[in-house]
Enzyme design. Structure first.
Site, PDB file in Angstrom:
ATOM      1  N   HIS A 434      66.459  55.508  74.520  1.00 20.52           N
ATOM      2  CA  HIS A 434      66.346  57.251  74.746  1.00 20.52           C
ATOM      3  C   HIS A 434      65.276  57.249  75.814  1.00 20.52           C
ATOM      4  O   HIS A 434      64.526  58.157  75.962  1.00 20.52           O
ATOM      5  CB  HIS A 434      65.863  57.841  73.689  1.00 20.52           C
ATOM      6  CG  HIS A 434      66.966  58.224  72.624  1.00 20.52           C
ATOM      7  ND1 HIS A 434      67.996  59.057  72.669  1.00 20.52           N
ATOM      8  CD2 HIS A 434      67.249  57.516  71.449  1.00 20.52           C
ATOM      9  CE1 HIS A 434      68.724  58.994  71.715  1.00 20.52           C
ATOM     10  NE2 HIS A 434      68.492  57.973  71.058  1.00 20.52           N
ATOM     11  N   ASP A 506      65.097  54.629  67.467  1.00 14.73           N
ATOM     12  CA  ASP A 506      66.545  54.839  67.276  1.00 14.73           C
ATOM     13  C   ASP A 506      67.373  54.606  68.414  1.00 14.73           C
ATOM     14  O   ASP A 506      67.081  54.724  69.394  1.00 14.73           O
ATOM     15  CB  ASP A 506      66.725  56.195  66.757  1.00 14.73           C
ATOM     16  CG  ASP A 506      66.555  57.410  67.727  1.00 14.73           C
ATOM     17  OD1 ASP A 506      65.390  57.126  68.349  1.00 14.73           O
ATOM     18  OD2 ASP A 506      67.124  58.396  67.857  1.00 14.73           O
ATOM     19  N   GLU A 507      68.637  54.288  68.170  1.00 16.60           N
ATOM     20  CA  GLU A 507      69.813  54.208  68.793  1.00 16.60           C
ATOM     21  C   GLU A 507      69.472  53.226  70.162  1.00 16.60           C
ATOM     22  O   GLU A 507      70.028  53.736  71.195  1.00 16.60           O
ATOM     23  CB  GLU A 507      70.271  55.547  69.209  1.00 16.60           C
ATOM     24  CG  GLU A 507      70.708  56.338  68.165  1.00 16.60           C
ATOM     25  CD  GLU A 507      71.106  57.887  68.279  1.00 16.60           C
ATOM     26  OE1 GLU A 507      72.194  58.222  68.029  1.00 16.60           O
ATOM     27  OE2 GLU A 507      70.460  58.579  69.218  1.00 16.60           O
ATOM     28  N   ALA A 508      68.959  52.316  70.035  1.00 12.74           N
ATOM     29  CA  ALA A 508      68.780  51.085  71.132  1.00 12.74           C
ATOM     30  C   ALA A 508      69.991  50.398  71.184  1.00 12.74           C
ATOM     31  O   ALA A 508      69.650  49.179  71.133  1.00 12.74           O
ATOM     32  CB  ALA A 508      67.354  50.708  70.912  1.00 12.74           C
TER      33      ALA A 508
END
Length: 801
Positions: A434, A506-508
């Protein structure tokens, strides 16, 4: 100068039509019964046709009491469904619940023999799904009630989940204090209420009492018009006393517990701390009439019922997250968002300051800067970017994302203002994924291992304002990555007095596991070295968390890894499970914007209320749960009005989940108390969604008037009715001299579910004149189909010219 709590953003506020209420074309009157009966339940349903001739769409589903079943017609406009009653009866009103295939145009009909039909009301609406409530008021008994279609909403047929035929109006709701969150212990003593008087003082006893006492004064002064001095001692009658000091609150609950006792002469709030006293203040404001939230003096009797309350929270952390990265919220809107939540004892404000779409906090260049990074570029470049389009190129939300950023002075003011309202700010810098906004602004971060890649000839990656996730990453092999993150976290830590720094994590998805672990372990250690407790989303649960000094915020995925972090690293758990706390998800199928992935459809108010944080993560003790947090992400949502519309009342549910003991929580009881809060939210100007299964209550206030003979009285009543529409409210004023007026009901803001807006309060005005001096009483009665009327009298004093 009015406090910021009193600011109103009127442009955002208009009615949302949860229920369509239609006046009849014909009909008479019938006395209301105490317990209304749905006559359709014992009747027989038939229809002109059934979709695809399937058994699961037959007419019998319209009166089976199951809203998950439905009748559907063939794809023809001139279709009907009817219910033959078990015996002839007078009908008061009909409720039709349309799921997804409504009628644009239909006629409600009744018959005494099943052959000859009388048109009761023609209904023309262009919204779907919806519920229509239609007055019948049959003068004589009828045997049949029919929905005769004229035009379908779409190319499909008509669908009705429930066709209810009621013999009387719903009874007036039972009284409720409407306290939210529900206190741990509440006794209604039945004694004489406390009455706030013009000369009442607010007495602040103890070093921690002054701030909550002044906060209470700021709440009460505009609506009461009273001076309400905050003093250290007083012998005056009708006092409000805040008594703060060790041992004053409930035993073992020093941090946030309080006691509140109301008698005929005094209200006393006692607590060990200022935080506890402030919670008592928020409860007290709910015990006053809802008109206490008015910006101007209201003609109410300022009474508090005789009660004894002992109260404290179940969990220490009761938070709300505001995503300012995808779409920016100016500081005044953040303050308004704080105002609305503080009254429900929310005590953490999580600011998601950075993401792929934007960077919202100014960073200064440090004295030591080996990589030569120009930190102000973060906001000079990526403070001007925001959420724009979906990956397919479609506009997400009603408008482009809002750009902007906070100066350090802005951030300091948000921190200060949150503190005054009992909230601690939790800043989030989302790394190592992100991070597109940082890569877009800072050339030195665009090294070989970073993702995505700059275009040929460019030093930085392009801005990406879509809702794509998982495509960006910092470079684990670049010294600039660690220098940059340490510097940013150092500056954020210096600006943030609270104990937490949130690093995202998150969401890497494009970051290898090895690189992710290397970077996040480093970032964890950095936060610990700054004297803060690190917080991250549950993807980071498997990294080397600082022992006994980390928080894992669960949103989705592997709960076992979270339990392991608790049991092996002494971490605490903050719960934001998407189906129960993510407010960008639709809460009603009528909403055009919002997600449905978390619940496989709308995530309604019941989903946000009916869950147990204490047992959500397996194999850990409840003592390891730090608390709960509502998460407002910014893919679709723009500005304060929309943020409130998606958050409320679901954020209120989360507040109670975090405060009230599990054994004392019940959804039906919660919606009863919430129904009382609806009018209060209306007076405050909070843009909330009128959830369909909440029986929102209606209240009315009036102000006495004085006029001269022959002048228009201008007698005015104000009505709060969440989810109603002015055209569907029937107002009658009966005067003491025998005159009866039928008056229009008006609103400054009407229903618009697409625009995500709630109604304003309604106004009824009599402009009659009086031929003789004297005192006249006018009693307003406001009713709508299927509901008991509400009434309120006022006096008009007429003087001779």
């Amino acid at each position: 100068m009015p406090s910021p709590r009193r600011r109103r953003l009127a442009a955002y506020l208009a009615v949302v039509l949860g229920t369509t209420i239609v006046a009849p074309l014909t009909g008479g009157t019938a006395p209301a019964a105490a317990a209304p009966v749905n006559l359709a339940r014992t009747g027989t349903a038939t229809a002109s046709s059934v979709e695809l001739d399937r058994a699961d769409f037959v007419a019998a589903h319209v009166n089976d009491g199951n809203r998950n079943s439905r009748w559907s017609s063939k794809y023809q406009d001139n279709s009907w469904v009817q219910v033959q009653l078990a015996s002839a009866a007078r009908v008061d009103h009909v409720t039709i619940s349309w799921p997804n295939a409504c009628a644009r145009d239909f006629v409600l009909q009744t018959s005494a023999n099943g052959t000859t039909w009388t048109d009761v009301a023609r209904v023309q609406r262009d919204t779907c799904p919806r519920t229509d409530v239609i007055d019948v008021k049959s003068a004589q008994p009828v045997t049949h009630v029919r929905m005769q279609g004229r035009q379908r909403w779409s190319t499909y047929g008509y669908s009705i989940s429930e066709f209810e035929i009621w013999d009387s109006v719903a009874p007036a709701p039972a009284p409720s204090l409407g306290l939210i969150p529900k206190p741990v212990s509440l006794s209604e003593n039945g004694g004489t209420p406390f009455t706030l008087a013009p000369g009442s003082p607010i007495v602040a006893l103890g070093a921690g009492a002054s701030a909550p006492a002044n906060h209470l004064a700021d709440i009460l002064r505009p609506s009461t018009g009273y001076a309400l001095p905050v003093v250290a001692q007083s012998s005056a009658a009708s006092q409000i006393v805040l008594d703060v000091g060790p041992g004053k609150g409930p035993a073992g609950q020093a941090a946030e517990g309080y006691r509140l006792t109301s008698t005929s002469s005094r209200v006393t709030i006692s607590a060990d701390t200022a935080a506890g006293a402030l919670h008592g203040v928020q409860t007290l404001r709910q015990l006053f009439p809802q008109w206490v939230e008015s910006d101007t003096v209201a003609a109410a009797v300022w009474q508090v019922p005789a009660v004894t309350i002992t109260d404290y929270p179940r969990f220490a952390y009761r938070g709300m997250m505001l995503d300012v990265a995808r779409s920016f919220y100016p500081m005044n809107e953040v303050k308004a968002y704080i105002d609305a939540a503080a009254q429900y004892k929310i005590n953490r404000l999580h600011l998601h300051l950075t993401d792929d779409q934007g960077w919202r906090i100014v960073m200064d260049n440090p004295a030591s800067n080996p990589a030569g990074i120009d930190y102000p570029l973060l906001t000079q470049v990526s403070g001007r970017t925001a959420m724009t389009y979906s990956p397919s190129g479609q506009l997400m939300g009603t408008e482009l994302g809002v750009t902007g950023f906070y100066t350090k002075a802005d951030y300091a003011e948000i921190v200060r203002y949150a503190g005054v309202n009992g909230m601690t700010v939790v800043p989030e810098i989302d790394v190592p994924g992100h991070t597109n906004a940082a890569l877009h602004a800072i050339p030195q971060l665009n090294t070989a291992g970073a993702q995505p890649k700059p275009a040929p000839g460019q030093q930085t990656v392009p801005h990406n304002g879509t809702g794509d996730v998982g495509y960006s990453s910092l470079d684990a092999d670049s010294p600039a990555t660690y220098e940059f993150v340490r510097q940013v976290l150092t500056q954020i830590a210096a600006m943030t007095p609270g104990p937490y720094l949130h690093i995202g994590g998150d969401e890497a998805h494009v970051t290898s596991h090895a690189d992710y672990t290397t970077m996040v372990n480093n970032f964890n250690a950095t936060v610990a070295s700054l004297g803060k407790t690190v917080v991250g989303w549950n993807e980071y649960a498997g990294t080397t968390l600082p022992q006994n000094n980390a928080v894992v915020q669960y949103w989705n995925g592997d709960r076992t890894a979270v339990a392991t972090a608790v049991n092996n690293r002494g971490a605490k758990v903050l719960l934001s499970p998407a189906p129960h706390t993510y407010v960008p998800q639709k809460q009603d199928p009528r909403q055009p914007q919002g997600g449905t992935w978390a619940c496989g459809g709308p995530c309604g108010l019941d989903r946000h209320y009916d869950w147990d944080p204490g047992t959500f993560i397996p194999n850990i003790a409840e003592s390891s749960v730090l608390g709960v947090e509502s998460a407002l992400w910014g893919e679709w949502i723009r500005r304060l009005g929309q943020a409130q519309y998606y958050s409320y009342p679901r954020l209120i549910a989360t507040a109670e989940v975090g405060w009230t003991p599990q054994a004392q929580r019940d959804y039906a009881d919660f919606t009863t108390r919430l129904s009382v809060a609806g009018g209060r939210l209306t007076v405050q100007g909070i843009n909330f969604f009128p959830t369909a299964d909440v029986p929102w209550r209606r209240q009315v206030i009036a102000k006495p008037a004085t006029v001269t003979v022959g002048a228009q009285a201008g007698a005015t009543w104000t009505v709060t009715a969440p989810g109603a529409a002015s055209a569907d409210l029937i107002a009658t004023v009966t005067w003491s001299d025998g005159r009866v007026e039928s008056l229009p009901v008006t609103a400054t803001r009407e229903a618009n579910i697409t625009a995500m807006q709630i109604n304003s309060a309604f106004t009824v005005v009599s402009r009659r004149t009086f031929a003789a001096a004297g005192t006249y009483t006018g009693t307003l009665s406001v009713r709508s189909a299927g509901q008991a009327p509400i009434t309120r009298a006022l006096t008009v004093t007429v003087r001779a010219t």
